[in-house]
Write a protein that holds these residues in place. Sequence first.
Motif, PDB file in Angstrom:
ATOM      1  N   ASN A  89       0.728  -0.983  -0.019  1.00 55.96           N
ATOM      2  CA  ASN A  89      -0.055   0.207  -0.125  1.00 55.96           C
ATOM      3  C   ASN A  89       0.946   1.256  -0.028  1.00 55.96           C
ATOM      4  O   ASN A  89       0.490   2.284  -0.778  1.00 55.96           O
ATOM      5  CB  ASN A  89      -0.840   0.076   1.246  1.00 55.96           C
ATOM      6  CG  ASN A  89      -2.233  -0.367   0.884  1.00 55.96           C
ATOM      7  OD1 ASN A  89      -3.146   0.406   0.553  1.00 55.96           O
ATOM      8  ND2 ASN A  89      -2.830  -1.737   1.163  1.00 55.96           N
ATOM      9  N   ILE A  90       1.969   1.097   0.887  1.00 56.10           N
ATOM     10  CA  ILE A  90       2.670   2.669   0.802  1.00 56.10           C
ATOM     11  C   ILE A  90       3.458   2.753  -0.458  1.00 56.10           C
ATOM     12  O   ILE A  90       3.723   3.496  -1.245  1.00 56.10           O
ATOM     13  CB  ILE A  90       3.732   2.192   2.251  1.00 56.10           C
ATOM     14  CG1 ILE A  90       2.947   2.500   3.304  1.00 56.10           C
ATOM     15  CG2 ILE A  90       4.878   3.318   2.041  1.00 56.10           C
ATOM     16  CD1 ILE A  90       3.844   1.868   4.555  1.00 56.10           C
ATOM     17  N   LEU A 135       2.246   1.534  -3.362  1.00 51.80           N
ATOM     18  CA  LEU A 135       1.385   2.401  -4.209  1.00 51.80           C
ATOM     19  C   LEU A 135       1.233   3.808  -4.006  1.00 51.80           C
ATOM     20  O   LEU A 135       1.183   4.465  -5.035  1.00 51.80           O
ATOM     21  CB  LEU A 135      -0.043   1.637  -3.941  1.00 51.80           C
ATOM     22  CG  LEU A 135      -1.114   1.833  -4.999  1.00 51.80           C
ATOM     23  CD1 LEU A 135      -0.487   1.107  -6.300  1.00 51.80           C
ATOM     24  CD2 LEU A 135      -2.111   1.080  -4.554  1.00 51.80           C
ATOM     25  N   ASP A 136       1.366   4.402  -2.720  1.00 50.32           N
ATOM     26  CA  ASP A 136       1.325   5.657  -2.832  1.00 50.32           C
ATOM     27  C   ASP A 136       2.434   6.356  -3.099  1.00 50.32           C
ATOM     28  O   ASP A 136       2.240   7.628  -3.646  1.00 50.32           O
ATOM     29  CB  ASP A 136       1.261   5.987  -0.993  1.00 50.32           C
ATOM     30  CG  ASP A 136      -0.066   5.583  -0.467  1.00 50.32           C
ATOM     31  OD1 ASP A 136      -1.258   5.788  -0.982  1.00 50.32           O
ATOM     32  OD2 ASP A 136      -0.114   5.654   1.021  1.00 50.32           O
ATOM     33  N   GLY A 179       2.179   6.725  -6.988  1.00 50.50           N
ATOM     34  CA  GLY A 179       1.298   7.669  -7.345  1.00 50.50           C
ATOM     35  C   GLY A 179       1.912   9.099  -7.114  1.00 50.50           C
ATOM     36  O   GLY A 179       1.796   9.851  -8.274  1.00 50.50           O
ATOM     37  N   GLU A 180       2.484   9.327  -6.256  1.00 51.85           N
ATOM     38  CA  GLU A 180       3.111  10.725  -5.763  1.00 51.85           C
ATOM     39  C   GLU A 180       3.996  10.722  -6.917  1.00 51.85           C
ATOM     40  O   GLU A 180       4.135  11.835  -7.639  1.00 51.85           O
ATOM     41  CB  GLU A 180       3.645  10.521  -4.331  1.00 51.85           C
ATOM     42  CG  GLU A 180       2.573  10.741  -3.241  1.00 51.85           C
ATOM     43  CD  GLU A 180       3.345  10.361  -2.124  1.00 51.85           C
ATOM     44  OE1 GLU A 180       4.438  10.182  -1.685  1.00 51.85           O
ATOM     45  OE2 GLU A 180       2.412   9.876  -1.240  1.00 51.85           O
ATOM     46  N   GLU A 229       0.585  19.112  -0.540  1.00 53.38           N
ATOM     47  CA  GLU A 229      -0.405  18.744   0.147  1.00 53.38           C
ATOM     48  C   GLU A 229      -1.066  17.554   0.304  1.00 53.38           C
ATOM     49  O   GLU A 229      -1.668  16.901   1.321  1.00 53.38           O
ATOM     50  CB  GLU A 229      -1.363  19.949  -0.285  1.00 53.38           C
ATOM     51  CG  GLU A 229      -2.334  20.739   0.893  1.00 53.38           C
ATOM     52  CD  GLU A 229      -3.286  21.812  -0.188  1.00 53.38           C
ATOM     53  OE1 GLU A 229      -4.320  21.864   0.521  1.00 53.38           O
ATOM     54  OE2 GLU A 229      -3.002  22.077  -1.290  1.00 53.38           O
ATOM     55  N   LYS A 230      -1.212  16.924  -1.137  1.00 51.65           N
ATOM     56  CA  LYS A 230      -1.751  15.763  -1.341  1.00 51.65           C
ATOM     57  C   LYS A 230      -0.933  14.694  -0.425  1.00 51.65           C
ATOM     58  O   LYS A 230      -1.213  13.789  -0.067  1.00 51.65           O
ATOM     59  CB  LYS A 230      -1.811  15.595  -3.004  1.00 51.65           C
ATOM     60  CG  LYS A 230      -2.333  14.174  -3.338  1.00 51.65           C
ATOM     61  CD  LYS A 230      -3.889  13.987  -3.629  1.00 51.65           C
ATOM     62  CE  LYS A 230      -4.410  12.830  -3.552  1.00 51.65           C
ATOM     63  NZ  LYS A 230      -5.730  12.996  -2.870  1.00 51.65           N
ATOM     64  N   LYS A 260      -0.631  14.001   3.308  1.00 52.42           N
ATOM     65  CA  LYS A 260      -1.813  13.202   3.863  1.00 52.42           C
ATOM     66  C   LYS A 260      -1.446  11.703   3.795  1.00 52.42           C
ATOM     67  O   LYS A 260      -1.827  10.928   4.784  1.00 52.42           O
ATOM     68  CB  LYS A 260      -3.045  13.324   3.320  1.00 52.42           C
ATOM     69  CG  LYS A 260      -3.535  14.740   3.297  1.00 52.42           C
ATOM     70  CD  LYS A 260      -4.932  15.026   2.625  1.00 52.42           C
ATOM     71  CE  LYS A 260      -6.121  14.358   3.534  1.00 52.42           C
ATOM     72  NZ  LYS A 260      -7.360  15.141   3.331  1.00 52.42           N
ATOM     73  N   GLU A 261      -0.673  11.157   2.915  1.00 54.09           N
ATOM     74  CA  GLU A 261      -0.341   9.809   2.814  1.00 54.09           C
ATOM     75  C   GLU A 261       0.977   9.464   3.604  1.00 54.09           C
ATOM     76  O   GLU A 261       0.939   8.552   4.368  1.00 54.09           O
ATOM     77  CB  GLU A 261      -0.020   9.716   1.306  1.00 54.09           C
ATOM     78  CG  GLU A 261      -1.449   9.703   0.414  1.00 54.09           C
ATOM     79  CD  GLU A 261      -1.468   9.900  -1.061  1.00 54.09           C
ATOM     80  OE1 GLU A 261      -0.330   9.907  -1.630  1.00 54.09           O
ATOM     81  OE2 GLU A 261      -2.450  10.071  -1.708  1.00 54.09           O
ATOM     82  N   TYR A 276       0.791   8.272   7.268  1.00 47.45           N
ATOM     83  CA  TYR A 276       0.360   7.045   7.368  1.00 47.45           C
ATOM     84  C   TYR A 276       1.754   6.418   7.573  1.00 47.45           C
ATOM     85  O   TYR A 276       1.822   5.616   8.204  1.00 47.45           O
ATOM     86  CB  TYR A 276      -0.510   6.251   6.518  1.00 47.45           C
ATOM     87  CG  TYR A 276      -1.897   6.782   6.318  1.00 47.45           C
ATOM     88  CD1 TYR A 276      -2.874   6.576   7.244  1.00 47.45           C
ATOM     89  CD2 TYR A 276      -2.272   7.365   5.293  1.00 47.45           C
ATOM     90  CE1 TYR A 276      -3.926   6.967   7.218  1.00 47.45           C
ATOM     91  CE2 TYR A 276      -3.537   8.063   4.986  1.00 47.45           C
ATOM     92  CZ  TYR A 276      -4.501   7.537   6.051  1.00 47.45           C
ATOM     93  OH  TYR A 276      -5.791   8.100   5.689  1.00 47.45           O
ATOM     94  N   HIS A 277       2.685   6.584   6.505  1.00 45.54           N
ATOM     95  CA  HIS A 277       3.884   5.963   6.387  1.00 45.54           C
ATOM     96  C   HIS A 277       4.826   6.242   7.451  1.00 45.54           C
ATOM     97  O   HIS A 277       5.553   5.453   8.268  1.00 45.54           O
ATOM     98  CB  HIS A 277       4.676   6.302   5.398  1.00 45.54           C
ATOM     99  CG  HIS A 277       3.968   6.374   3.881  1.00 45.54           C
ATOM    100  ND1 HIS A 277       4.196   7.107   2.753  1.00 45.54           N
ATOM    101  CD2 HIS A 277       2.743   6.076   3.819  1.00 45.54           C
ATOM    102  CE1 HIS A 277       3.384   6.822   1.713  1.00 45.54           C
ATOM    103  NE2 HIS A 277       2.302   5.983   2.445  1.00 45.54           N
ATOM    104  N   ILE A 278       4.709   7.576   7.940  1.00 45.28           N
ATOM    105  CA  ILE A 278       5.484   7.745   9.339  1.00 45.28           C
ATOM    106  C   ILE A 278       4.922   6.919  10.541  1.00 45.28           C
ATOM    107  O   ILE A 278       5.807   6.439  11.295  1.00 45.28           O
ATOM    108  CB  ILE A 278       5.793   9.051   9.427  1.00 45.28           C
ATOM    109  CG1 ILE A 278       7.053   9.483  10.372  1.00 45.28           C
ATOM    110  CG2 ILE A 278       4.605   9.964  10.001  1.00 45.28           C
ATOM    111  CD1 ILE A 278       7.810  10.773  10.299  1.00 45.28           C
ATOM    112  N   ARG A 279       3.664   7.003  10.667  1.00 46.56           N
ATOM    113  CA  ARG A 279       3.009   6.280  11.746  1.00 46.56           C
ATOM    114  C   ARG A 279       3.317   4.798  11.931  1.00 46.56           C
ATOM    115  O   ARG A 279       3.890   4.460  12.899  1.00 46.56           O
ATOM    116  CB  ARG A 279       1.735   6.635  12.027  1.00 46.56           C
ATOM    117  CG  ARG A 279       0.827   6.045  13.367  1.00 46.56           C
ATOM    118  CD  ARG A 279      -0.306   6.844  13.490  1.00 46.56           C
ATOM    119  NE  ARG A 279      -1.231   6.358  12.601  1.00 46.56           N
ATOM    120  CZ  ARG A 279      -2.165   7.114  11.773  1.00 46.56           C
ATOM    121  NH1 ARG A 279      -2.198   8.506  12.032  1.00 46.56           N
ATOM    122  NH2 ARG A 279      -3.110   6.539  11.141  1.00 46.56           N
TER     123      ARG A 279
END
Lengths: 252, 167
Positions: A43-44, A46-47, A50-51, A128-129, A132-133, A136-139
């Motif tokens: 999932n990460i 994929l983010d 996308g970026e 900005e986009k 937000k993603e 999650y990655h850092i958490r």
Amino acid sequence: MNTKDALIKYCTRLADNNLILGQRLAEWCSRGPILEEDLAMTNISLDLFGEAESIYEYISTLTDNHLSADDIAFLRSEREYSNTLLVELPNGDFAYTMAKQFLYASFAKLLYTSLLNSNDETLKGLSEKALKEVKYHIRHSSEWLIRFGNGTSESKTRVQNALNDIWKYTDDMFEMDEVDNELISTGIAFDLKDIYTQWNFSVSEILKEAKLTKPSNGLSIKGGYKGIHTEHLGHILTEMQYLQRAHPGAKW
Amino acid sequence: MVGNGNYISEHKIWDLLSQIPDPDIPVINITELGIVRQVIVDDFGKITVVITPSYSGCPAMSVFKEEIKNKLLENGATSVDLKIELSPPWTTDWLSDVTKNKLKKYGIAPPEEHSSDFIGLFSNKKVTCPHCNQNETKLTSQFGSTPCKSLWFCNLCHQPFEYFKCH
């Protein structure tokens, strides 16, 4: 260097970081330690893809060479890639991958936060986009570092060894040159020295909570932004670009 | 542009777009999801649809783009342009209560907070189970089958479920 050329180079560095780290993470697909982590890493990944794609698309609007986002990703050679060295390092074990993720995501979060004040509207929107993603990655990686550090002696040793090994590549993330200077003077990007100070602080906080030792600054290996890479990048590109090299122009 | 020659009105376009379901969550459509930001019809009948991705890498986006074009072309549009805008970034705050209820009925727990709410490390937040409505639940993974969902387990009805993350 004029502003436009500097912006293209700056964006390429950022997009390459995302693409190469995404490709590395994707190598975990079907090999994760547990199913949930397999899903998390892909999932990460994929983010990050996308970026990277959004930034490559922006780059292609800035250049006159009619290259698409795919062309930029699949048809450049090793020396034309300008990602930071840390993202191309091999995955190692799960602790090693999480240590890399943590150190990079901590940097990315601060970088994107600074770019919210950029006077380039597209870069600001992209940041900005992405921000937000990245949260999650850092958490995700911070929690794993804390678990490993407070877990068994085996998990603590592995993650500490990983940090000790990766640390020499972290300075490379904060390297600056005429590209940064041009964009700082035009209010598009910001001084990485300030980001380094914040990064050092936030990384130290999590390492403290994880009861891990922050490695001391000794040897530092640099060159990613200039296209001078470790031996690992060539191998990544060989796999990632295989299809486009063997069947030029093939479409999904 | 209503009634002006053969042009499709903006109202009709929104109506057509709301017939396109999310490929992963077919009970909600792309306008409910907040993917479609703006519809512009110019004086020559040329349609521009402004869309924004939910997550940067969401694979559903390429499906959306295809389907938007096909839907409008099948219904009399002559020219459709798609424009992607990243700012303001997509947020679950754009989901209406009606949409959230649809998710819940489908078995997906809808987002419970505001996107700006801070979630700390090792959060002990409990999401309400969409099956039994209790909140004795546990996070299994922050990541799920699509970028927009996380995996949960209900300790009371012993059902796994997905939560549409607050984003």
